[in-house]
Design a protein around this motif. Structure first.
Motif, PDB file in Angstrom:
ATOM      1  N   LEU A   1      76.637  56.641  15.002  1.00 27.10           N
ATOM      2  CA  LEU A   1      77.933  56.649  14.512  1.00 27.10           C
ATOM      3  C   LEU A   1      78.209  58.356  15.506  1.00 27.10           C
ATOM      4  O   LEU A   1      79.249  58.459  16.797  1.00 27.10           O
ATOM      5  CB  LEU A   1      78.195  57.718  13.842  1.00 27.10           C
ATOM      6  N   ARG A   2      77.157  59.180  15.667  1.00 29.34           N
ATOM      7  CA  ARG A   2      77.016  60.560  17.146  1.00 29.34           C
ATOM      8  C   ARG A   2      76.516  59.603  18.254  1.00 29.34           C
ATOM      9  O   ARG A   2      77.435  60.041  19.377  1.00 29.34           O
ATOM     10  CB  ARG A   2      76.318  61.033  16.587  1.00 29.34           C
ATOM     11  N   ASN A   3      75.886  58.497  18.511  1.00 21.90           N
ATOM     12  CA  ASN A   3      76.010  58.189  20.016  1.00 21.90           C
ATOM     13  C   ASN A   3      77.398  57.237  19.939  1.00 21.90           C
ATOM     14  O   ASN A   3      76.985  57.364  21.726  1.00 21.90           O
ATOM     15  CB  ASN A   3      74.248  57.100  19.707  1.00 21.90           C
ATOM     16  N   LEU A   4      77.704  56.405  19.323  1.00 20.57           N
ATOM     17  CA  LEU A   4      78.661  56.011  20.281  1.00 20.57           C
ATOM     18  C   LEU A   4      80.014  56.573  20.281  1.00 20.57           C
ATOM     19  O   LEU A   4      80.616  56.340  21.291  1.00 20.57           O
ATOM     20  CB  LEU A   4      78.964  55.053  19.330  1.00 20.57           C
ATOM     21  N   ARG A   5      79.753  57.681  19.657  1.00 19.92           N
ATOM     22  CA  ARG A   5      80.796  58.945  19.796  1.00 19.92           C
ATOM     23  C   ARG A   5      80.222  59.628  20.648  1.00 19.92           C
ATOM     24  O   ARG A   5      81.764  59.364  21.877  1.00 19.92           O
ATOM     25  CB  ARG A   5      80.899  59.918  18.641  1.00 19.92           C
ATOM     26  N   LEU A   6      79.108  59.574  21.833  1.00 11.08           N
ATOM     27  CA  LEU A   6      78.809  59.910  23.120  1.00 11.08           C
ATOM     28  C   LEU A   6      79.382  59.503  24.249  1.00 11.08           C
ATOM     29  O   LEU A   6      79.639  59.101  25.131  1.00 11.08           O
ATOM     30  CB  LEU A   6      77.529  60.614  22.506  1.00 11.08           C
TER      31      LEU A   6
END
Length: 261
Positions: A123-128
């Motif tokens: 989730l964190r990487n996709l938001r970035l």
């Protein structure tokens, strides 16, 4: 009529990669996709696209160490710096090649990794990735992949993928629906397409179960193509399959479809 893109990582294997663009154009394709462009300068690929009147439909972010079995790093804890660098590299290629869609491979968690931790990392990487892509008007894609072809892959089902999209909450995150993977894992392709139509950003096809041309096997592709037309789908359909023999000779299914009234 669906817009078909030749997948140059699968098709025209008798030719060097940079010669496959011309072959695809001769066969009437207007778009191309492939797994990764990073072995070649972006400008060199752009020259092939322009010379043959082709559009770049899709490619993937860097996958980590492919030769060691990695299939993406987006869900792998501790790889966020490498992931961010991969986003920047992919966006550079997208600017030069003119494509709007980038596929982020989730990855295969190592033994002992917590699924919850992997999901949080994903989730964190996709938001970035979505934030950086949105600044340039580009779309990020995620794809459920079957565990027969890719054992251990983090994302396998449509409901899982669309739940990830909802959790990320970015307007430019969509699901890449591959009818081949969908049939193997879940089946009920037409109903799943209709259920999730609004969240689909790209489609791919292949015959099931052999992953050859879509004119044999257990999936009725003419029916599905008609369904796409009826639904108003105007995106690309990537031909991500292994030709049984010569790629061009195996395109009878496409020539027949184009001749339909």
């Amino acid at each position: 009529m669906p817009r078909f893109a030749a997948n140059l990582s699968f098709m025209y294997q008798d030719l060097p990669f940079l010669e496959r663009f011309a072959a695809a154009a001769v066969d009437g394709f207007e778009g191309v996709e492939y797994l990764f462009p990073y072995d070649y300068p972006a400008e060199e690929i752009a020259t092939r696209l322009q010379a043959h009147g082709l559009q770049q439909a899709l490619f993937n972010l860097p996958p980590g160490d492919w030769s060691a079995g990695e299939r993406g790093i987006a869900c792998l804890p501790g790889r966020h710096v490498e992931f961010a660098a991969g986003v920047e590299q992919a966006l550079h290629y997208a600017r030069v090649l003119g494509n709007e869609r980038l596929h982020v491979m989730a990855g295969i968690p190592k033994s002992g990794m917590s699924r919850a931790a992997c999901r949080d990392t994903y989730l964190r990487n996709l938001r970035l990735a979505c934030a950086l892509a949105a600044a340039e008007g580009r779309t990020i894609l995620i794809e459920p992949i079957n565990t027969r072809d890719m054992p251990g892959y983090f994302l396998n089902r449509q409901d899982e993928a669309h739940a990830i999209v909802a959790a990320v909450g970015a307007d430019n995150l969509k699901v890449q629906m591959d009818f081949y993977h969908l049939q193997i894992v879940e089946g009920d392709i037409a109903m799943k397409y209709r259920q999730y139509r609004a969240g689909i950003g790209h489609l791919q096809i292949a015959g099931v179960p052999e992953r050859n041309e879509p004119d044999s096997g257990e999936v009725n592709y003419p029916y599905l193509f008609e369904m796409l037309d009826a639904s108003g789908y105007d995106g690309w359909v990537g031909c991500e399959y292994h030709p049984r023999a010569d790629t061009s000779a195996g395109l009878g299914w496409l020539r027949a479809w184009r001749k339909r009234p």
